[in-house]
Write an enzyme that holds these catalytic residues in place. Structure first.
Site, short mmCIF file in Angstrom:
data_model
loop_
_atom_site.label_atom_id
_atom_site.label_comp_id
_atom_site.label_asym_id
_atom_site.label_seq_id
_atom_site.Cartn_x
_atom_site.Cartn_y
_atom_site.Cartn_z
N GLY B 8 0.67 -1.07 -0.15
CA GLY B 8 0.23 0.07 0.00
C GLY B 8 0.88 1.25 0.19
N VAL B 12 -0.18 7.34 3.49
CA VAL B 12 0.42 6.70 4.58
C VAL B 12 1.31 5.98 4.33
CG1 VAL B 12 -0.05 5.06 6.38
CG2 VAL B 12 -1.88 6.58 5.97
N GLY B 13 1.35 5.00 3.21
CA GLY B 13 2.56 4.28 3.06
C GLY B 13 3.76 5.27 2.54
N THR B 87 -2.95 -0.73 3.01
CA THR B 87 -3.65 -0.58 1.80
C THR B 87 -5.18 -0.22 2.21
OG1 THR B 87 -4.61 -2.88 2.33
CG2 THR B 87 -2.74 -2.77 0.65
N GLY B 145 -4.98 7.98 14.69
CA GLY B 145 -3.92 8.32 14.03
C GLY B 145 -2.68 8.32 14.95
N GLU B 201 -13.70 14.20 2.32
CA GLU B 201 -13.68 13.47 1.09
C GLU B 201 -14.83 14.09 0.28
OE1 GLU B 201 -12.77 9.32 1.17
OE2 GLU B 201 -11.64 9.63 2.92
N LYS B 216 -13.71 2.16 14.20
CA LYS B 216 -12.53 2.33 15.18
C LYS B 216 -12.95 1.81 16.44
CE LYS B 216 -10.55 6.28 12.60
NZ LYS B 216 -10.70 7.60 12.52
N GLY B 308 -3.78 12.17 8.95
CA GLY B 308 -2.61 12.93 8.23
C GLY B 308 -1.61 11.94 8.02
#
EC number: 1.1.1.3
Lengths: 169, 330
Positions: B8, B12-13, B87, B145, B201, B216, B308
């Site tokens: 992924g 983030v990756g 991913t 996060g 989004e 979560k 983030g």
């Protein structure tokens, strides 16, 4: 309507409790609970019985006199204070979905009632917002009343915004 | 020498790759390492002697990773010690992350993931598999996060019974509600503003309907409260029907409104709630905040950045370091 609690002293024989219940029902009262305090027997062998009921506050004196008139000893009576209070926001078509019925679902429980309400209706046919303050005879009863209100709001498609309960056990 | 694979390669990756490029910072904690594979859904770069993260990032910046082995082929044919799985999330099937994580654990590799889907769908199965294989499955990045939550609950307050967890687990919703509180504008106006600022989004329903928060919450309930619950056990109400008047009336009584995820013995709920204005959970902007109530330590508050690129990567890096700083053989 007021919630009152009466403690009477009854002889330990059949038919005694009826003498207390009859005047209550005659005056339109609604019995919430009856507790026999058998372990607190009086020196004369009478059993204290605590009856909690909901009744028009104007009829309380009449009720007490009527019970005494049946030869029953009334040890004490007092209005039950509503001990737990919370405020809840309702958002949606509150008016169009019969506000009276929504409030009544709480009031008719006997252990909780809507004590304050503040409504804002920005435009006709748009969702209204109301802050409803509910009081109940105890925390447990307050929770029951909130659960009841949640069911009603679910059915009426009203968003219910409850306070965050911060109590830790 | 620790061999790392990154699966992924979205925000983030890439954030993880950027931090891993700073060898000095990371080697202090885990010793020598090299990244042997980077892969996303379209391509991959692999080299058992170590790839160049700089090249991978540049390739991605220009469009995509070059065509190469699929993630499953990499797991089958390349040796690595730990997989960083970042991913995209699918909370219904958990895929493709779920299959990747299972394959890595089965192979005997540690897994660090930021992907909620596999954990929401199959937490218990994955946790048991990791234990059976003697490897670690770490997922600090999935909830809150950069906020320390999972390791805090599992380790720092170990020995406590966690009575309840209540908190704000979605920064988008919190941004919208705290702006409504301040500006008294309609939900739709603030949502558009949030979309313009890329805080929300284009399709914000996953956030504003409370789904993300609920996912979560399921992870927290299973992983740190010892529950065995799934997404369907959460009662979910979103924020889309909250009016500006709701804030007005709430404020008169000293309250504001936030979307709160709550797990306790009474059940799991995500719903807008009234909070006293001065309540520590009444944070503003995109912040997340969580109140953990325990029997011994009582109340613990954590406030921080819930999303983030670098913030989330920070949580992944902390998991990576956790795995190796407890393993003296490396």
């Amino acid at each position: 309507m007021a919630i009152i609690s009466i403690v009477v002293e009854l002889k330990d024989q059949p038919g005694q409790l009826l003498k207390v219940i009859e005047p209550i029902s005659k005056l339109g009262g609604n019995i919430l609970s009856i507790i026999h305090q058998r372990d607190k027997r009086t020196p004369l062998g009478r059993i204290p019985v605590e009856v909690s009921l909901q009744i028009d506050e104007k009829k309380v004196e009449e009720l007490i006199e009527s019970i005494k008139g049946h030869g029953i000893i009334v040890r004490s009576y007092n209005e039950v204070r509503l001990l737990a209070t919370t405020s809840i926001l309702l958002v949606g078509h509150i008016i169009h979905t019969d506000l009276g019925d929504t409030i009544n679902s709480i009031d008719k429980t006997g252990y909780a009632e809507v004590v304050e309400m503040h409504i804002s209706m920005p435009h006709l046919n748009e969702p209204s917002t109301a802050m409803v303050t509910i009081s109940a005879t105890g925390k447990e009863k307050l929770r029951e009343a909130i659960n009841l209100l949640r069911e009603v709001c679910n059915k009426k498609n009203i968003l219910m915004i409850e306070p965050l309960n911060e109590e830790s056990t | 020498m620790i061999r790392i694979a990154i699966f992924g390669f979205g925000a983030v990756g890439q954030g993880v790759a950027e931090i891993l490029m700073n060898r000095e910072r990371i080697e202090r904690w885990i010793g020598e390492y090299r990244v042997v594979a980077v892969a996303d859904s379209k391509g991959s770069i692999c080299d058992e002697n170590g790839i160049s993260l700089k090249e991978a990032l540049e390739a991605k910046k220009k469009g995509s990773l070059p065509p190469g082995m699929s993630v499953m082929d990499i797991i089958d044919s390349i040796d690595f010690d730990v997989a960083i799985e970042a991913t995209p999330t699918n909370i219904e099937t958990g895929e493709p992350g779920l299959s990747y994580i299972k394959a890595c654990l089965n192979k005997g590799c540690h897994v660090v993931t930021s992907n909620k889907g596999p954990l929401v769908v199959a937490y218990k199965e994955l946790a048991e598999l990791a234990e059976r294989k003697g490897v670690r499955l770490m997922f600090e990045a999935t909830v809150g996060g950069a906020m320390p939550l999972i390791k805090l609950a599992k380790r720092d307050i170990a020995g406590n019974e966690i009575l309840s967890i209540k908190g704000i687990l979605n920064g988008t919703c919190n941004y919208i509600l705290s702006r409504m509180e301040q500006e008294r504008l309609s939900y739709h106006q603030i949502l558009s503003e949030a979309q313009e600022l890329k805080i929300a989004e284009a399709n914000a329903s996953y956030d504003v309907e409370g789904i993300d928060s609920a996912a979560k919450l399921v992870i927290l309930a299973n992983a740190v409260m010892g529950m065995d619950v799934s997404f369907n056990d959460v009662e979910v109400v979103g924020i889309t029907s909250i009016t500006p008047e709701a804030f007005e009336i709430a404020m008169e009584k000293g309250y504001t409104i936030r979307l709160i995820a709550e797990a306790s013995r009474d059940g799991l709920r995500v719903s807008p709630r009234l909070l006293p204005l001065h309540h520590p959970l009444a944070v503003r902007g995109t912040l997340n905040a969580v109140l953990i109530q325990t029997d011994l330590a009582r109340e613990i508050f954590v406030i921080g950045r819930g999303a983030g690129k670098i913030e989330t990567a920070s949580a992944i890096i902390s998991d990576l370091i956790d795995i190796y700083s407890h393993d003296s053989s490396n």
